[in-house]
Design a protein around this motif. Sequence first.
Motif, short mmCIF file in Angstrom:
data_model
loop_
_atom_site.label_atom_id
_atom_site.label_comp_id
_atom_site.label_asym_id
_atom_site.label_seq_id
_atom_site.Cartn_x
_atom_site.Cartn_y
_atom_site.Cartn_z
N PHE A 117 71.64 55.85 73.57
CA PHE A 117 71.86 54.61 74.18
C PHE A 117 70.77 53.56 73.00
N SER A 118 69.62 53.92 72.57
CA SER A 118 68.85 53.29 71.82
C SER A 118 67.64 54.05 71.22
N ASN A 119 66.87 53.46 70.58
CA ASN A 119 65.87 54.20 69.79
C ASN A 119 64.93 54.67 71.16
N TYR A 120 64.97 54.24 72.40
CA TYR A 120 64.07 54.36 73.55
C TYR A 120 64.66 55.53 74.05
N LYS A 121 66.23 55.38 74.48
CA LYS A 121 66.64 56.39 75.50
C LYS A 121 67.78 57.31 74.83
N THR A 122 67.74 58.48 74.82
CA THR A 122 68.99 59.19 74.62
C THR A 122 69.33 60.24 75.85
N GLY A 123 70.60 60.39 76.29
CA GLY A 123 70.97 61.18 77.51
C GLY A 123 71.76 62.42 76.87
N THR A 124 71.58 63.44 77.33
CA THR A 124 72.34 64.62 77.14
C THR A 124 73.22 65.28 78.39
N PHE A 125 74.32 65.95 77.93
CA PHE A 125 75.09 66.50 79.06
C PHE A 125 75.45 67.89 78.66
N ASP A 126 74.96 68.73 79.26
CA ASP A 126 75.34 70.10 78.86
C ASP A 126 76.17 71.00 80.01
N TYR A 127 77.37 71.41 79.39
CA TYR A 127 78.44 71.85 80.34
C TYR A 127 78.13 73.28 80.99
N ASP A 128 78.06 73.41 82.32
CA ASP A 128 77.65 74.68 82.71
C ASP A 128 78.76 75.25 83.46
N ALA A 129 79.44 76.26 82.83
CA ALA A 129 80.70 76.88 83.31
C ALA A 129 80.53 77.51 84.87
N ALA A 130 79.52 77.99 84.90
CA ALA A 130 79.28 78.52 86.56
C ALA A 130 79.51 77.54 87.64
N SER A 131 79.05 76.38 87.35
CA SER A 131 79.20 75.49 88.50
C SER A 131 80.21 74.38 88.04
N GLY A 132 80.77 74.36 86.77
CA GLY A 132 81.79 73.59 86.57
C GLY A 132 81.31 71.97 86.44
N ARG A 133 80.02 71.92 85.93
CA ARG A 133 79.46 70.72 86.27
C ARG A 133 78.55 70.46 84.66
N TYR A 134 78.67 69.18 84.34
CA TYR A 134 77.56 68.82 83.25
C TYR A 134 76.17 68.56 83.75
N LEU A 135 75.23 69.19 83.26
CA LEU A 135 73.70 69.16 83.49
C LEU A 135 73.13 68.16 82.77
N VAL A 136 72.44 66.92 83.48
CA VAL A 136 71.88 66.11 82.69
C VAL A 136 70.55 66.36 82.02
N GLY A 137 70.40 65.63 81.02
CA GLY A 137 68.95 65.75 80.64
C GLY A 137 68.52 64.25 79.87
N GLN A 138 67.20 63.93 79.86
CA GLN A 138 66.73 62.84 79.30
C GLN A 138 65.25 62.78 78.98
N TYR A 139 64.90 62.36 77.90
CA TYR A 139 63.44 62.31 77.53
C TYR A 139 63.04 63.39 77.19
N GLY A 140 64.01 64.38 76.75
CA GLY A 140 63.66 65.74 76.15
C GLY A 140 63.73 66.84 76.90
N LYS A 141 63.96 66.74 78.32
CA LYS A 141 63.89 67.75 79.38
C LYS A 141 64.81 67.22 80.22
N PRO A 142 65.20 68.33 81.13
CA PRO A 142 66.10 68.22 82.18
C PRO A 142 65.87 67.09 83.15
N HIS A 143 66.97 66.29 83.48
CA HIS A 143 66.66 65.13 84.44
C HIS A 143 66.79 65.60 85.80
N VAL A 144 65.48 66.01 86.46
CA VAL A 144 65.17 66.35 87.76
C VAL A 144 65.03 65.45 88.78
N ASP A 145 65.68 65.62 90.00
CA ASP A 145 65.27 64.72 91.24
C ASP A 145 63.93 65.20 92.09
N GLY A 146 63.16 64.21 91.73
CA GLY A 146 61.67 64.37 92.35
C GLY A 146 62.02 64.46 94.01
#
Length: 365
Positions: free
Chosen positions: A243-272
């Motif tokens: 998005f910018s120098n500050y924010k980059t997002g990643t989406f890695d496909y997980d075939a087992a679940s059929g979903r893209y797993l989201v990451g940001q700030y260099g690690k998995p994006h986890v719901d607190g």
Amino acid sequence: MKKRIFAMLLSAALLASLAGCGGKEEAPPDPAPKPVETPETPPPAEPDPAPEPYVPAGTNPLTGLPIEPEYEDNRPIAVMLNNIKAAQPQIGISQADIIYEVPVEGGITRMLGVYQTVEGIGNLGSVRSARPYYLELALGHDALYVHAGGSQQAYSNLRSWKVDHMDGVRGGEDAKIFWRDAERKRNNGYEHSLLTSGENILNYLSQSRLETEHREGYWYVQTFQEDGTPREGAPAEHVTLRFSNYKTGTFDYDAASGRYLVGQYGKPHVDGGNGQQVSAVNVLVLETNISVISGDSEGRLTVRTTGSGAGTYFCGGKAVPIQWSREDRNQPFAYTKKDGSSLALGQGSSYVCIISPKTSSLRYE
């Protein structure tokens, strides 16, 4: 003659002697015992078949998945969520049916989590302030908008566009659905500590005058299919969106679940709230015009959300180019494929990123 008579008498005596000293006659053997008849053991009973899993009869218009019929005509709840690094982790984001991520001032992004129902949704936050283009996204779903403050222009739009909303800063009774979380105040800072909850929102709506069902004539145009993987798509199991120098997002496909797993700030994006990694069946990157508002001291942005533009659709580890279009702010996005036919999304949640190709970059493999 005498000898003959004598012989006969001797023979008779011998016969009598043998008869007197003979052994007893053996008794006949006992008959073989009859087998004891036992009742036949019945075959084991067949186990009762497992009950069919319960499937709600309704359809969630935001995901194409089953939902209780009573929620089908709900106006969704659209919650403005803080996404600055200092505000992590977000709470309740993994349960959104649609996530919109769009840049705001300073290179950071915010998210709009859209929920067809907040029944069963726990805490949500941290809640942040409104921007005009986020209002437009909420209006496209005829949603009830949840925020905490806003820019001067956003407040003007809230009034002139007659947006039904709940405000944690300038609200009246609606402000009571929010609270400051003590732990987040201590660890994240005061401005990143405002929370609400599904229960609080529903309690408020049950007592308020806000209409909770769609206006007459509203129709969400999006269609879904069980597998939305584009057959002709290019490989796209790893997606990186800067998005910018500050924010980059990643989406890695997980075939087992059929979903893209989201990451940001260099690690998995986890719901607190529940510890789950944010994920989506569909990822859409929409290109548009984004620019800094002239004379705005904070560097706030204007983002075009109507008209049309190019985009990329990701599902099932593949990607295809698409076009998006939207007649006005009260209409949802419509997506079409290269041949002009409508794009059917895969059944499940969606993650929509809105960017300017001039300031953001996308790559995938």
